[in-house]
Design a protein around this motif. Structure first.
Motif: not given
Length: 649
Positions: A432-436
């Protein structure tokens, strides 16, 4: 940075015995932008060129003519610069020899090409005659007989027989076309010719005055053509050899002659008397001290003086930007060279051009390929406009990769796992894509159209606002703050007044809510807009009201940032879907077909990705941004001198 380099007006005065040395010093410094002396005044006249000026100019014309014939261009791999003192005595004799040899080879090539053309014409004429049972001498050389030869579709014999019984008719065919040869007595030439010419399908052939069998003649012609072609190849090879042998000489000589011609013709730009000379021009302010020291210390009675209070309207422009932003000066000067007091937008383009480009293309795979392409161009082309464009492309490639990570796309394939119709679609990384900060990557462009569209409008508002602020500054410097208020500030007030009013009225417009006309933001926006319109009318007249809708269209124009991006992503998605779900799924030979479609589709999309984002990003700079503050029309700084690449003193 943001402003052109500061210049100072300088006058150099000296006695005529120091003129030549002064010209040498000015040229070596390569700092002095000369203002040509064009009008003779009392006591002054335009200077005379040096005695060798015409000779240098003649040599230069000859050399460039030779280079044009040899196809010579920029050189590379120059191991060592050539001494100008050693080169000078060689030029006349070497140029003469080289010109003679080049002309000799070109004359030979023209002669051979003419003969080849003649042989080809004869060959084209003889080929159809092979199908007829006649020798070449049978067609010509008669006093009492006329032979007609040509292509024809219809049966002409009845018409000929009706006119005369004294004839012989031969037929053949070539490539499905019928060919005839008709021999008639000379007395019937006019009548038979009229019959043939009246037939629309008849095309005349004029046999050459040769002897022998047509097939044998073709063999002889083919041999002659082969020999001529070999001679032509040898002549072309000789020109290539001359080009390679004299490449360094030609490049060095052109540089040397260009420099000497500049110096020899320099007095034509000076004002002179019987005993002295005066030359006027501009020098970068931060280099004036060195300029003055060199000029006054190297040529006897010569003096340099600054004109402190000189007007700045004709100041030459030398853009002053950090090295990283230098390539973007090309885009600015393509539009127009800025005026001396104007803001130079090169540094701003350094940020906004790659930003817009990256948002539009936004794909890691395409970004990597763009980076490789730009590196290849930079490695092959070391200077000039193409090199600068390659650097700009490399910046755009980095931006494309960055936004490709944000959007999570690699050649249209997802980089991270994404939710699609309630199901998880696996990405290349399988995570899954990271949180930035507040962002959850990836931002799927097709799923987040509305937020991304709003983002492009915000970008447009900020970009246009920056342009208007710069416009206020430019007009204030040029005409005063009062003019800036009625020319630029009024537009800023209309812009933000309209935004404040529209944003507060949006719920009522979209969902039918009651418009709260007492909202202080709404009221402030209306008031601000009205004040802006009043100032606009005061400054530019009532007709200027007609231009207010263009402000809205300018903001909407930034929607192209999203539109181009969606089209690129859509093409990539379509190519991938066709290959994965249609071709690859069938297996066998369709896998090979799918790979070819994948390569072809992404190649086309990459080409569109290079052109589309580049043009549209540039359009936003030139049309939406530059028109708010930038006029241009400056004179480019062109110092008297030359940067040597191939020679040394």
């Amino acid at each position: 940075m943001l402003k052109p380099e500061r210049m100072t007006r300088v006058v150099v005065v000296g006695t005529n015995d120091a003129l030549d040395q002064t010209i040498e010093n000015l040229h070596k410094l390569n700092l002095f932008h000369i203002i040509d002396y064009g009008e003779e005044e009392a006591g002054f006249k335009i200077g005379k060129p040096r005695s060798m000026a015409s000779k240098f100019s003649e040599y230069l014309v000859t050399l460039r003519s030779i280079e044009n014939q040899l196809g010579s261009g920029e050189g590379s791999g120059f191991d060592k610069k050539i001494s100008a003192k050693e080169l000078s005595p060689q030029i006349e004799s070497t140029l003469s020899e080289l010109e003679e040899e080049v002309l000799k080879q070109h004359d030979l090539m023209r002669k051979i090409e003419t003969e080849l053309k003649q042989k080809q014409d004869i060959e084209d004429t003889i080929k159809p005659l092979v199908s007829l049972p006649l020798s070449l001498e049978d067609y010509t050389g008669y006093q009492s007989i006329k032979v007609f030869v040509g292509f024809i579709d219809s049966n002409i014999e009845d018409a000929i027989r009706a006119e005369t019984s004294q004839y012989e008719l031969y037929t053949g065919s070539i490539e499905g076309k019928k060919i005839i040869a008709v021999a008639v007595v000379k007395e019937k030439e006019v009548e038979i010719n009229k019959i043939l010419q009246n037939d629309s399908s008849y095309t005349e052939i004029r046999p050459p005055e040769l002897t022998g069998n047509p097939q044998a003649a073709l063999g002889e012609i083919a041999a002659a053509k082969a020999k001529l072609t070999e001679e032509l190849t040898n002549a072309e090879s000789e020109l290539i050899r001359l080009k390679q042998e004299y490449a360094e000489f030609m490049l060095a000589s052109e540089e040397y002659l260009t420099i000497e011609t500049q110096k020899s013709e320099a007095p034509l730009r000076f004002a002179t008397t019987d005993h002295a000379f005066v030359v006027d021009g501009w020098v970068p302010l931060n280099k004036y001290d060195d300029f003055e020291k060199t000029i006054e210390g190297g040529a006897g009675n010569v003096y340099a003086s600054r004109l402190e209070d000189e007007e700045v309207k004709d100041v030459p422009i030398s853009l002053d930007n950090p090295k990283a932003a230098k390539p973007f000066e090309l885009l600015v000067e393509t539009f127009a060279t800025p005026k001396y007091k104007e803001i130079d937008p090169s540094l701003i383009l350094f940020i906004t051009f790659p930003l817009f480009y990256g948002i539009m293309l936004g794909d890691i795979g395409y970004g990597v390929l763009l980076g490789i392409l730009s590196w290849m161009i930079m490695s092959k082309v070391k200077s000039g406009g193409l090199h600068e464009l390659a650097i700009i492309l490399s910046y755009s490639a980095l931006s494309t990769i960055f936004f490709g990570i944000i959007f999570g796309e690699v050649f249209g394939f997802p980089l991270f796992n994404i939710m699609h119709h309630g199901m998880v679609e696996g990405g290349i990384l399988g995570i899954a894509g990271p949180n930035i900060w507040v962002l959850q990557l990836p931002i799927h462009r097709f799923a987040e159209v509305k937020p991304l569209l709003a983002m492009t409008f915000v970008i447009g508002i900020l970009h246009i606002t920056l342009g208007l602020i710069l416009g206020i500054r430019n007009v204030s410097v040029e005409h005063g703050f009062k003019h800036a208020v009625t020319e630029k500030l009024c537009w800023l007030m209309i812009l933000f007044g309209g935004i404040m009013a529209i944003v507060t009225a949006m719920p009522a417009i979209l969902w039918g809510d009651i418009l709260n006309t007492q909202d202080p933001i709404f009221i402030s926006g209306i008031v601000l807009g009205i004040i802006g319109i009043i100032l606009l009318v005061k400054g530019e007249g009532a007709i200027a009201i007609m231009e207010i809708p263009t402000l809205l269209s300018n903001i909407f124009s930034y929607a192209r940032i999203l539109a181009i991006g969606l089209s690129s992503a859509g093409i990539a998605l379509a190519v991938n879907t066709i290959c994965r779900d249609v071709l690859f799924a069938q297996g066998g030979v369709f896998i090979v077909v799918g790979i070819l479609v994948l390569i072809f589709g992404h190649t086309i999309n990459l080409l569109l990705g290079i052109i589309g984002p580049g043009l549209h990003s540039l359009r936003l700079q030139y049309v939406e941004f530059f028109t708010k503050f930038y006029e241009g029309g400056g004179t480019k700084y062109d110092p008297f001198g030359f940067i040597r690449k191939y020679t040394e003193e």
